[in-house]
Design a protein around this motif. Structure first.
Motif, PDB file in Angstrom:
ATOM      1  N   ILE A 122      71.248 -25.335 -37.264  1.00  8.97           N
ATOM      2  CA  ILE A 122      70.559 -26.500 -36.694  1.00  8.97           C
ATOM      3  C   ILE A 122      69.700 -27.194 -37.747  1.00  8.97           C
ATOM      4  N   GLY A 123      69.086 -26.412 -38.657  1.00  7.47           N
ATOM      5  CA  GLY A 123      68.299 -27.026 -39.734  1.00  7.47           C
ATOM      6  C   GLY A 123      69.174 -27.857 -40.649  1.00  7.47           C
ATOM      7  N   TRP A 124      70.342 -27.312 -40.983  1.00 10.06           N
ATOM      8  CA  TRP A 124      71.302 -28.034 -41.824  1.00 10.06           C
ATOM      9  C   TRP A 124      71.820 -29.265 -41.092  1.00 10.06           C
ATOM     10  N   ASP A 125      72.048 -29.102 -39.780  1.00  5.94           N
ATOM     11  CA  ASP A 125      72.536 -30.198 -38.941  1.00  5.94           C
ATOM     12  C   ASP A 125      71.507 -31.327 -38.847  1.00  5.94           C
ATOM     13  N   LEU A 126      70.212 -30.964 -38.828  1.00  5.29           N
ATOM     14  CA  LEU A 126      69.163 -31.996 -38.726  1.00  5.29           C
ATOM     15  C   LEU A 126      69.163 -32.941 -39.927  1.00  5.29           C
ATOM     16  N   THR A 127      69.747 -32.480 -41.046  1.00  4.37           N
ATOM     17  CA  THR A 127      69.885 -33.373 -42.209  1.00  4.37           C
ATOM     18  C   THR A 127      70.757 -34.572 -41.839  1.00  4.37           C
ATOM     19  N   LEU A 397      62.579 -40.099 -42.655  1.00  5.45           N
ATOM     20  CA  LEU A 397      62.364 -39.371 -43.919  1.00  5.45           C
ATOM     21  C   LEU A 397      61.232 -38.355 -43.769  1.00  5.45           C
ATOM     22  N   LEU A 398      60.210 -38.706 -42.992  1.00  7.94           N
ATOM     23  CA  LEU A 398      59.115 -37.781 -42.712  1.00  7.94           C
ATOM     24  C   LEU A 398      59.658 -36.528 -42.006  1.00  7.94           C
ATOM     25  N   GLY A 399      60.494 -36.735 -40.976  1.00 11.91           N
ATOM     26  CA  GLY A 399      61.074 -35.619 -40.232  1.00 11.91           C
ATOM     27  C   GLY A 399      61.904 -34.705 -41.120  1.00 11.91           C
ATOM     28  N   GLN A 400      62.724 -35.308 -41.966  1.00 15.92           N
ATOM     29  CA  GLN A 400      63.602 -34.517 -42.841  1.00 15.92           C
ATOM     30  C   GLN A 400      62.799 -33.631 -43.794  1.00 15.92           C
ATOM     31  N   THR A 401      61.778 -34.209 -44.392  1.00 17.14           N
ATOM     32  CA  THR A 401      61.007 -33.443 -45.373  1.00 17.14           C
ATOM     33  C   THR A 401      60.265 -32.284 -44.716  1.00 17.14           C
ATOM     34  N   ARG A 402      59.815 -32.483 -43.457  1.00 14.48           N
ATOM     35  CA  ARG A 402      59.085 -31.406 -42.759  1.00 14.48           C
ATOM     36  C   ARG A 402      60.022 -30.277 -42.334  1.00 14.48           C
ATOM     37  N   VAL A 403      61.260 -30.592 -41.976  1.00 12.16           N
ATOM     38  CA  VAL A 403      62.230 -29.538 -41.635  1.00 12.16           C
ATOM     39  C   VAL A 403      62.550 -28.708 -42.881  1.00 12.16           C
ATOM     40  N   LEU A 404      62.781 -29.370 -44.014  1.00 11.24           N
ATOM     41  CA  LEU A 404      63.062 -28.655 -45.261  1.00 11.24           C
ATOM     42  C   LEU A 404      61.865 -27.797 -45.680  1.00 11.24           C
ATOM     43  N   TYR A 405      60.667 -28.316 -45.460  1.00 12.34           N
ATOM     44  CA  TYR A 405      59.430 -27.580 -45.760  1.00 12.34           C
ATOM     45  C   TYR A 405      59.397 -26.272 -44.962  1.00 12.34           C
ATOM     46  N   SER A 406      59.735 -26.344 -43.655  1.00 15.68           N
ATOM     47  CA  SER A 406      59.747 -25.150 -42.798  1.00 15.68           C
ATOM     48  C   SER A 406      60.813 -24.158 -43.241  1.00 15.68           C
ATOM     49  N   MET A 407      62.001 -24.664 -43.563  1.00 15.69           N
ATOM     50  CA  MET A 407      63.093 -23.784 -43.985  1.00 15.69           C
ATOM     51  C   MET A 407      62.740 -23.065 -45.294  1.00 15.69           C
ATOM     52  N   ALA A 408      62.079 -23.788 -46.189  1.00 13.93           N
ATOM     53  CA  ALA A 408      61.684 -23.189 -47.473  1.00 13.93           C
ATOM     54  C   ALA A 408      60.594 -22.128 -47.266  1.00 13.93           C
ATOM     55  N   ASN A 409      59.669 -22.388 -46.337  1.00 13.26           N
ATOM     56  CA  ASN A 409      58.622 -21.400 -46.036  1.00 13.26           C
ATOM     57  C   ASN A 409      59.215 -20.115 -45.469  1.00 13.26           C
ATOM     58  N   ASP A 410      60.372 -20.235 -44.811  1.00 15.20           N
ATOM     59  CA  ASP A 410      61.067 -19.057 -44.271  1.00 15.20           C
ATOM     60  C   ASP A 410      61.959 -18.391 -45.317  1.00 15.20           C
ATOM     61  N   GLY A 411      62.002 -18.957 -46.523  1.00 20.50           N
ATOM     62  CA  GLY A 411      62.789 -18.364 -47.605  1.00 20.50           C
ATOM     63  C   GLY A 411      64.245 -18.789 -47.634  1.00 20.50           C
ATOM     64  N   LEU A 412      64.655 -19.669 -46.698  1.00 21.84           N
ATOM     65  CA  LEU A 412      66.073 -20.055 -46.624  1.00 21.84           C
ATOM     66  C   LEU A 412      66.446 -21.104 -47.672  1.00 21.84           C
ATOM     67  N   LEU A 413      65.436 -21.757 -48.235  1.00 20.55           N
ATOM     68  CA  LEU A 413      65.622 -22.701 -49.349  1.00 20.55           C
ATOM     69  C   LEU A 413      64.572 -22.351 -50.405  1.00 20.55           C
ATOM     70  N   PRO A 414      64.784 -22.753 -51.671  1.00 13.13           N
ATOM     71  CA  PRO A 414      63.803 -22.416 -52.721  1.00 13.13           C
ATOM     72  C   PRO A 414      62.397 -22.935 -52.384  1.00 13.13           C
ATOM     73  N   LYS A 415      61.453 -22.004 -52.187  1.00 10.34           N
ATOM     74  CA  LYS A 415      60.112 -22.350 -51.719  1.00 10.34           C
ATOM     75  C   LYS A 415      59.315 -23.149 -52.752  1.00 10.34           C
ATOM     76  N   THR A 432      60.148 -34.556 -50.744  1.00 11.92           N
ATOM     77  CA  THR A 432      60.109 -35.952 -50.273  1.00 11.92           C
ATOM     78  C   THR A 432      60.823 -36.870 -51.274  1.00 11.92           C
ATOM     79  N   ILE A 433      60.564 -36.669 -52.561  1.00 10.90           N
ATOM     80  CA  ILE A 433      61.204 -37.502 -53.593  1.00 10.90           C
ATOM     81  C   ILE A 433      62.719 -37.272 -53.603  1.00 10.90           C
ATOM     82  N   LEU A 434      63.141 -36.007 -53.497  1.00 16.85           N
ATOM     83  CA  LEU A 434      64.582 -35.698 -53.496  1.00 16.85           C
ATOM     84  C   LEU A 434      65.284 -36.326 -52.303  1.00 16.85           C
ATOM     85  N   VAL A 435      64.707 -36.132 -51.102  1.00 15.17           N
ATOM     86  CA  VAL A 435      65.317 -36.670 -49.872  1.00 15.17           C
ATOM     87  C   VAL A 435      65.375 -38.198 -49.930  1.00 15.17           C
TER      88      VAL A 435
END
Length: 547
Positions: A122-127, A397-415, A432-435
């Motif tokens: 679902i996190g990947w899908d939210l992209t 863009l705000l929503g996307q960056t916050r989802v990635l932030y959460s996924m990274a905090n869980d270790g699923l993406l480079p923190k 934010t810059i990457l997205v």
């Protein structure tokens, strides 16, 4: 001994894939403060404004033209159908947002109820919803910016104003109009007979049409191929990215100003457009009201569903809300209710002003007023559309960056990259810059309708999963305090699954294929990185999670 170990390992590995994130761990993260956490500055007004900011824009000013091609005057019913699907999902989102006030939205809710693998999906899908949504809107913003330049008689080269495919299509349409006018001067531009003639000329793809269209396009060549690059779409996405890096409070203030402008423009459209309604355009019976039947209304709902995307983005700001338990449900439900009423009114006005077959797809509302000779009104609408689409892009863009932030905090993406918080601005600045950069590139080289359909199917899947997750958590954790409770469970979540699932079905197999390909890429990323660095997996294995 060595032969039995792998056999025992398999069910354990499978169980780990379905490991849920403990609610006490989630609540602990929600209470975190300090320089490495996000800044809590948003109240109920800002949250509602973010919801309205995300919702009103693409639907009224861009996608409404596409929806009318399927639903005809029944477009008003398409908005009702889409709105109901969102309302059911919205009530489910509200329960989660109040109970688990974290930035990850549907991703976090799935992690707490359905397990890590589904949370990753679902996190990947939210992209698809947020980043691709921002790309779609940047392309729509560009269309209205070109209209604005035309007001001042400023012409941009077609190859710099659109992606290559849209630029060529636009050039073919311009040449086809010239050929139609020259072949029969009695044809009135904009009439049905004229439009039919233009459509026939484009469909024939004659050598003369193609030659003149390519000459008009005047695109430079790269490796022997014509290129097209939507420069306005690219620039606006980068400007919005810069605003988001600077800070959430500044972004919310910028958004609230824009929302005020665009709601005023929408009310202006309804009030002025109502004076030019011809009830004959709505049809005299069911067949003329819904020329393609209920199937057409369903297809229209699936396409204009993009109009409602955004209310769920409010839930991604949970860690930046002052009182998330109370304010998030109010912000989501209020913004959805306000926008549904405005949408139905605008759809009624537009299909009453213009016969559904003559509604312009690129800038439907502005063109409807221009064709009535209401030039000043059309200019005001164009400015309103630009304002509207700007705030949609900001919230996406705000929503996307916050989802990635959460996924990274869980270790699923480079923190260190995706969860890096700027010491001064307290925003996840690197991601934010990457997205923003990726959204800018996609929006500048891809046709709007293709991205729009991918966004819809991605969002609908998120809504279906959140509706299921509410029912799961009611059974697995019935005693957890719920500041807001979804009413009539399981009826509301089941209706959410059915209505949103139906709209997914109406999007056709091509979009399903794109969704599966995207999710397959996501699974490769998960198994090659996410699973190995997951905090939940580390805790389950009795190890210390990575910092």
């Amino acid at each position: 001994m060595s032969t039995t170990a792998p056999i025992q390992e398999k069910p354990k590995r499978m169980a780990n894939l379905l490991a849920t994130k403990p609610l006490n761990l989630l609540m602990e993260e929600a209470r975190e403060t300090g320089e490495h956490s996000l800044k809590r500055t948003l109240g109920v007004f800002q949250l509602t404004a973010l919801g309205v900011g995300a919702i009103i824009g693409a639907g009224i000013f861009v996608m409404v033209g596409l929806g009318a091609q399927y639903a005809g005057p029944g477009l008003t019913l398409s908005f009702v159908l889409s709105g109901l699907g969102c309302a059911f999902a919205g009530l489910c989102y509200a329960e989660f947002a109040a109970m688990i006030p974290l930035a990850g939205s549907a991703y976090t809710y799935a992690y707490a109820t359905l397990g890590e693998l589904l949370a990753w999906i679902i996190g990947w899908d939210l992209t698809l919803e947020y980043a691709m949504g921002a790309s779609t809107v940047s392309s729509g913003w560009s269309n209205h910016f070109i209209e604005l330049l035309n007001i001042f008689h400023i012409k941009m080269p077609l190859w710099l104003a659109y992606d290559h495919w849209t630029a060529l299509k636009t050039a073919e349409n311009i040449v086809a109009r010239q050929i139609a006018q020259a072949s029969d001067p009695s044809l009135v531009a904009g009439s049905q007979a004229f439009l039919d003639k233009v459509t026939a000329i484009v469909a024939a793809q004659s050598p003369e049409l193609l030659q003149r269209a390519h000459a008009l396009l005047g695109a430079p060549h790269l490796f022997g191929m014509e290129i097209g690059f939507n420069l306005p779409a690219f620039i606006i996405a980068l400007i919005i990215t810069a605003v988001l890096v600077i800070g959430i409070k500044e972004s919310a203030r910028f958004n609230a100003t824009i929302v005020t402008i665009k709601v005023a423009v929408v009310l202006f459209v309804i009030a002025l457009g109502a004076r030019y309604i011809s009830t004959a355009n709505w049809g005299s019976d069911w067949h003329s009201y819904a020329p393609h039947g209920f199937a057409g209304i369903g297809a229209g709902a699936a396409y204009i569903f993009f109009a409602y995307i955004g209310f769920d983005a409010v839930s991604t700001t949970a860690q930046e809300a002052k009182n998330p338990q109370r304010d998030l449900p109010i912000g989501m439900i209020a913004s959805l209710a306000i926008c549904t009423v405005l949408y139905i009114a605008v759809a009624g006005v537009l299909t009453g002003m213009v016969h559904w077959q003559q509604i312009n797809i690129e800038a439907p509302v502005a063109r409807a007023f221009l064709d009535r000779g209401l030039t000043t009104a059309s200019h005001i609408i164009t400015l309103g559309a630009l304002a509207g689409l700007t705030s949609v892009m900001l919230v996406m863009l705000l929503g996307q960056t916050r989802v990635l932030y959460s996924m990274a905090n869980d270790g699923l993406l480079p923190k260190k990259f995706f969860a890096a918080v700027h010491p001064k601005f307290r925003t996840p600045w690197k991601n934010t810059i990457l997205v923003g950069l990726l959204a800018a590139i996609v929006g500048s080289v891809t046709p709007i309708d293709d991205i729009g359909k991918m966004v819809n199917i991605g969002t609908l899947l998120a809504f279906v999963i959140v509706s299921i997750a509410v029912m799961v958590l009611r059974r697995t954790n019935p005693d957890q305090p719920r500041p807001f409770r979804t009413p009539w469970v399981p009826l509301v979540p089941i209706l959410g699954v059915i209505s949103n699932g139906y709209m997914m079905y109406k999007l056709g197999w091509v979009n399903w294929a794109r969704l599966f390909i995207w999710l397959a890429i996501g699974l490769v990323v998960y198994f090659s990185y996410g699973q190995k660095h997951s905090r939940v997996q580390a805790i389950a294995a009795g190890k210390e999670p990575e910092a």
